[in-house]
Each structure stands twice: as structure tokens, then as C-alpha cells.
Design a protein around this motif. Structure first.
Motif, PDB file in Angstrom:
ATOM      1  N   MET A   1       0.839  -1.191   0.000  1.00 32.47           N
ATOM      2  CA  MET A   1       0.000   0.000   0.000  1.00 32.47           C
ATOM      3  C   MET A   1       0.876   1.244   0.000  1.00 32.47           C
ATOM      4  SD  MET A   1      -2.929  -0.949   2.754  1.00 32.47           S
ATOM      5  CE  MET A   1      -1.919  -2.039   3.732  1.00 32.47           C
ATOM      6  N   GLN A   2       0.574   2.135  -0.897  1.00 32.42           N
ATOM      7  CA  GLN A   2       1.286   3.395  -0.959  1.00 32.42           C
ATOM      8  C   GLN A   2       0.611   4.409  -0.054  1.00 32.42           C
ATOM      9  OE1 GLN A   2       1.796   4.842  -4.911  1.00 32.42           O
ATOM     10  NE2 GLN A   2       2.597   2.924  -5.678  1.00 32.42           N
ATOM     11  N   THR A   3       1.412   5.083   0.765  1.00 36.87           N
ATOM     12  CA  THR A   3       0.900   6.123   1.648  1.00 36.87           C
ATOM     13  C   THR A   3       1.146   7.483   1.013  1.00 36.87           C
ATOM     14  OG1 THR A   3       1.351   4.769   3.587  1.00 36.87           O
ATOM     15  CG2 THR A   3       1.056   7.106   3.967  1.00 36.87           C
ATOM     16  N   PHE A   4       0.160   8.350   1.114  1.00 32.69           N
ATOM     17  CA  PHE A   4       0.260   9.721   0.642  1.00 32.69           C
ATOM     18  C   PHE A   4       0.072  10.602   1.860  1.00 32.69           C
ATOM     19  CE2 PHE A   4      -1.720  13.614  -1.005  1.00 32.69           C
ATOM     20  CZ  PHE A   4      -0.848  13.939  -2.038  1.00 32.69           C
ATOM     21  N   GLU A   5       0.889  11.649   1.990  1.00 37.41           N
ATOM     22  CA  GLU A   5       0.744  12.504   3.164  1.00 37.41           C
ATOM     23  C   GLU A   5       1.083  13.945   2.864  1.00 37.41           C
ATOM     24  OE1 GLU A   5       4.532  12.257   5.978  1.00 37.41           O
ATOM     25  OE2 GLU A   5       3.675  10.268   5.638  1.00 37.41           O
ATOM     26  N   LYS A   6       0.589  14.806   3.735  1.00 43.12           N
ATOM     27  CA  LYS A   6       0.912  16.225   3.674  1.00 43.12           C
ATOM     28  C   LYS A   6       0.830  16.791   5.088  1.00 43.12           C
ATOM     29  CE  LYS A   6      -3.643  18.264   2.930  1.00 43.12           C
ATOM     30  NZ  LYS A   6      -4.409  19.178   2.107  1.00 43.12           N
ATOM     31  N   ASN A   7       1.447  17.951   5.271  1.00 39.47           N
ATOM     32  CA  ASN A   7       1.389  18.646   6.559  1.00 39.47           C
ATOM     33  C   ASN A   7       0.445  19.830   6.452  1.00 39.47           C
ATOM     34  OD1 ASN A   7       3.260  16.972   7.906  1.00 39.47           O
ATOM     35  ND2 ASN A   7       4.948  18.085   6.994  1.00 39.47           N
ATOM     36  N   ILE A   8      -0.253  20.083   7.548  1.00 42.66           N
ATOM     37  CA  ILE A   8      -1.198  21.198   7.651  1.00 42.66           C
ATOM     38  C   ILE A   8      -0.870  21.940   8.944  1.00 42.66           C
ATOM     39  CG2 ILE A   8      -3.618  21.835   8.013  1.00 42.66           C
ATOM     40  CD1 ILE A   8      -4.402  19.225   6.651  1.00 42.66           C
ATOM     41  N   THR A   9      -0.901  23.255   8.899  1.00 45.88           N
ATOM     42  CA  THR A   9      -0.785  24.054  10.116  1.00 45.88           C
ATOM     43  C   THR A   9      -2.175  24.571  10.472  1.00 45.88           C
ATOM     44  OG1 THR A   9       1.472  24.685   9.574  1.00 45.88           O
ATOM     45  CG2 THR A   9       0.323  26.054  11.193  1.00 45.88           C
ATOM     46  N   VAL A  10      -2.593  24.347  11.708  1.00 46.95           N
ATOM     47  CA  VAL A  10      -3.924  24.758  12.170  1.00 46.95           C
ATOM     48  C   VAL A  10      -3.995  26.282  12.205  1.00 46.95           C
ATOM     49  CG1 VAL A  10      -5.561  24.690  14.081  1.00 46.95           C
ATOM     50  CG2 VAL A  10      -4.216  22.641  13.522  1.00 46.95           C
ATOM     51  N   ASN A  68      -2.006  26.757  15.478  1.00 47.61           N
ATOM     52  CA  ASN A  68      -0.592  26.656  15.087  1.00 47.61           C
ATOM     53  C   ASN A  68       0.007  25.261  15.210  1.00 47.61           C
ATOM     54  OD1 ASN A  68      -0.433  29.391  14.335  1.00 47.61           O
ATOM     55  ND2 ASN A  68      -0.131  29.963  16.484  1.00 47.61           N
ATOM     56  N   ASP A  69      -0.756  24.259  15.653  1.00 48.09           N
ATOM     57  CA  ASP A  69      -0.240  22.885  15.636  1.00 48.09           C
ATOM     58  C   ASP A  69       0.026  22.483  14.189  1.00 48.09           C
ATOM     59  OD1 ASP A  69      -0.437  22.552  18.367  1.00 48.09           O
ATOM     60  OD2 ASP A  69      -2.185  21.224  18.295  1.00 48.09           O
ATOM     61  N   VAL A  70       1.106  21.749  13.989  1.00 49.38           N
ATOM     62  CA  VAL A  70       1.412  21.195  12.673  1.00 49.38           C
ATOM     63  C   VAL A  70       0.947  19.739  12.679  1.00 49.38           C
ATOM     64  CG1 VAL A  70       3.201  20.656  10.986  1.00 49.38           C
ATOM     65  CG2 VAL A  70       3.356  22.754  12.361  1.00 49.38           C
ATOM     66  N   LEU A  71       0.090  19.410  11.716  1.00 49.57           N
ATOM     67  CA  LEU A  71      -0.496  18.077  11.627  1.00 49.57           C
ATOM     68  C   LEU A  71      -0.017  17.380  10.364  1.00 49.57           C
ATOM     69  CD1 LEU A  71      -4.182  19.059  12.476  1.00 49.57           C
ATOM     70  CD2 LEU A  71      -2.304  18.548  14.063  1.00 49.57           C
ATOM     71  N   THR A  72       0.195  16.089  10.480  1.00 50.44           N
ATOM     72  CA  THR A  72       0.477  15.264   9.308  1.00 50.44           C
ATOM     73  C   THR A  72      -0.785  14.475   9.005  1.00 50.44           C
ATOM     74  OG1 THR A  72       2.813  15.076   9.888  1.00 50.44           O
ATOM     75  CG2 THR A  72       1.937  13.447   8.351  1.00 50.44           C
ATOM     76  N   VAL A  73      -1.255  14.595   7.772  1.00 48.41           N
ATOM     77  CA  VAL A  73      -2.436  13.866   7.318  1.00 48.41           C
ATOM     78  C   VAL A  73      -1.937  12.795   6.359  1.00 48.41           C
ATOM     79  CG1 VAL A  73      -4.697  14.041   6.230  1.00 48.41           C
ATOM     80  CG2 VAL A  73      -3.788  15.989   7.522  1.00 48.41           C
ATOM     81  N   LYS A  74      -2.198  11.525   6.710  1.00 47.54           N
ATOM     82  CA  LYS A  74      -1.734  10.380   5.913  1.00 47.54           C
ATOM     83  C   LYS A  74      -2.933   9.599   5.410  1.00 47.54           C
ATOM     84  CE  LYS A  74       2.387   9.419   8.675  1.00 47.54           C
ATOM     85  NZ  LYS A  74       3.113   8.358   9.390  1.00 47.54           N
ATOM     86  N   THR A  75      -2.809   9.071   4.203  1.00 46.71           N
ATOM     87  CA  THR A  75      -3.886   8.242   3.657  1.00 46.71           C
ATOM     88  C   THR A  75      -3.314   7.094   2.835  1.00 46.71           C
ATOM     89  OG1 THR A  75      -5.991   8.245   2.458  1.00 46.71           O
ATOM     90  CG2 THR A  75      -4.220   9.600   1.535  1.00 46.71           C
ATOM     91  N   PHE A  76      -4.096   6.036   2.759  1.00 46.92           N
ATOM     92  CA  PHE A  76      -3.787   4.915   1.875  1.00 46.92           C
ATOM     93  C   PHE A  76      -5.075   4.166   1.575  1.00 46.92           C
ATOM     94  CE2 PHE A  76      -3.435   3.193   6.134  1.00 46.92           C
ATOM     95  CZ  PHE A  76      -4.054   1.957   6.052  1.00 46.92           C
ATOM     96  N   VAL A  77      -5.072   3.475   0.442  1.00 42.19           N
ATOM     97  CA  VAL A  77      -6.208   2.644   0.052  1.00 42.19           C
ATOM     98  C   VAL A  77      -5.927   1.230   0.547  1.00 42.19           C
ATOM     99  CG1 VAL A  77      -7.523   1.701  -1.882  1.00 42.19           C
ATOM    100  CG2 VAL A  77      -6.702   4.075  -1.956  1.00 42.19           C
ATOM    101  N   SER A  85     -13.795   1.095  -3.022  1.00 44.40           N
ATOM    102  CA  SER A  85     -12.471   1.129  -2.407  1.00 44.40           C
ATOM    103  C   SER A  85     -12.629   1.573  -0.965  1.00 44.40           C
ATOM    104  CB  SER A  85     -11.543   2.120  -3.117  1.00 44.40           C
ATOM    105  OG  SER A  85     -11.099   1.616  -4.335  1.00 44.40           O
ATOM    106  N   ILE A  86     -11.783   1.009  -0.105  1.00 46.04           N
ATOM    107  CA  ILE A  86     -11.750   1.415   1.300  1.00 46.04           C
ATOM    108  C   ILE A  86     -10.463   2.191   1.522  1.00 46.04           C
ATOM    109  CG2 ILE A  86     -11.644   0.649   3.693  1.00 46.04           C
ATOM    110  CD1 ILE A  86     -13.369  -1.740   2.827  1.00 46.04           C
ATOM    111  N   ARG A  87     -10.619   3.414   2.023  1.00 45.79           N
ATOM    112  CA  ARG A  87      -9.500   4.318   2.248  1.00 45.79           C
ATOM    113  C   ARG A  87      -9.399   4.653   3.737  1.00 45.79           C
ATOM    114  NH1 ARG A  87      -6.422   7.972  -0.416  1.00 45.79           N
ATOM    115  NH2 ARG A  87      -7.378   7.512  -2.429  1.00 45.79           N
ATOM    116  N   HIS A  88      -8.174   4.707   4.215  1.00 53.16           N
ATOM    117  CA  HIS A  88      -7.904   5.095   5.597  1.00 53.16           C
ATOM    118  C   HIS A  88      -7.188   6.440   5.618  1.00 53.16           C
ATOM    119  CE1 HIS A  88      -8.873   1.227   7.543  1.00 53.16           C
ATOM    120  NE2 HIS A  88      -8.576   0.751   6.344  1.00 53.16           N
ATOM    121  N   VAL A  89      -7.481   7.229   6.635  1.00 55.40           N
ATOM    122  CA  VAL A  89      -6.795   8.498   6.857  1.00 55.40           C
ATOM    123  C   VAL A  89      -6.447   8.586   8.333  1.00 55.40           C
ATOM    124  CG1 VAL A  89      -6.975  11.020   6.802  1.00 55.40           C
ATOM    125  CG2 VAL A  89      -8.006   9.655   4.975  1.00 55.40           C
TER     126      VAL A  89
END
Length: 129
Positions: A1-10, A68-77, A85-89
Motif C-alpha cells: 500500500m502506498q501512503t500519501f501525506e501532507k502537513n497542515i498548520t492549524v 498553530n499545531d502542525v499536523l500530518t495527514v496520511k492516507t492509503f487505500v 475502495s476502502i480508504r484510511h486516513v
């Protein structure tokens, strides 16, 4: 499974009256990361031929995120079979590595031509394995 992610600042726009991230914002981030992952992988032919609709969404809230919290959002199928398809985040506080929210969604692939469910093609499955 390939994971895709990005960072978000609140930001202040993400907060509710209790000054932590509103639960609706988490749901938006789940939807946004799914779309970004899809768009990062598919060809123009695939994106011109199909779209996804949400069938089922579950989310578990495990902690709070603040301004200002920095969050990592990760997903994969997890899997694709038939028309779904079932996707997780996972949404994780990057500084503490604490899991804040976990989501599982079931998506249905729709043909743009017929507007009806379409089997997930091997080509699409291979893009996300």
C-alpha cells in the motif's frame, strides 16, 4: 500500500468555540487528502472517465489540535474490489506524534459517461498498491 501525506498548520479558521479544531474540519481534511491522493496518481484519461462518491464514512476522534499545531495527514487505500475502495486516513500531531483522528471511508467509483457504478479497473488498483 502506498501512503500519501501532507502537513497542515492549524489556523484560526479551523477552530470552534472551544478553541480547538472543529470536528467538521477533520472531515474536510479527510475528503481533501483523498482527492489530492487520487489527483496525484491518475492519468488524464482516468480522471476524465471516472469520479468517486462517498458511501460510508467513520471517524474516531482521539485528541485535540490547537492553533498553530502542525499536523500530518496520511492516507492509503486498503483494498479495492468490485465498484468500491476502502480508504484510511490518519491525522497526527507532528510535534508529539500523537494520533488525533482516524478515518475509514468506503468510496464507489462512478463512470462519468453513464453516471453509474463502475468496477475499479486493474489500472486504478495498481496505481494505489
Amino acid at each position: 500500500m502506498q501512503t500519501f501525506e501532507k502537513n497542515i498548520t492549524v489556523t484560526a479558521d479551523d477552530l470552534d468555540q472551544l478553541n480547538h479544531v472543529n470536528n467538521v474540519r477533520y472531515v474536510q481534511w479527510v475528503q481533501d487528502i483523498a482527492a489530492e491522493h487520487w489527483n496525484s496518481k491518475v492519468t488524464k484519461h482516468i480522471s476524465d472517465s471516472y469520479f468517486w462518491v462517498l458511501l460510508k464514512h467513520t471517524i474516531e476522534y482521539k485528541g485535540e489540535a490547537l492553533l498553530n499545531d502542525v499536523l500530518t495527514v496520511k492516507t492509503f487505500v486498503e483494498k479495492s474490489e468490485g465498484v468500491t475502495s476502502i480508504r484510511h486516513v490518519e491525522i497526527i500531531n507532528k510535534n508529539t506524534n500523537k494520533l488525533l483522528a482516524a478515518s475509514q471511508t468506503t468510496w464507489c467509483l462512478i463512470s462519468k459517461e453513464t453516471k453509474r457504478p463502475s468496477r475499479v479497473t486493474p489500472e486504478i488498483i495498481n496505481l494505489f498498491n
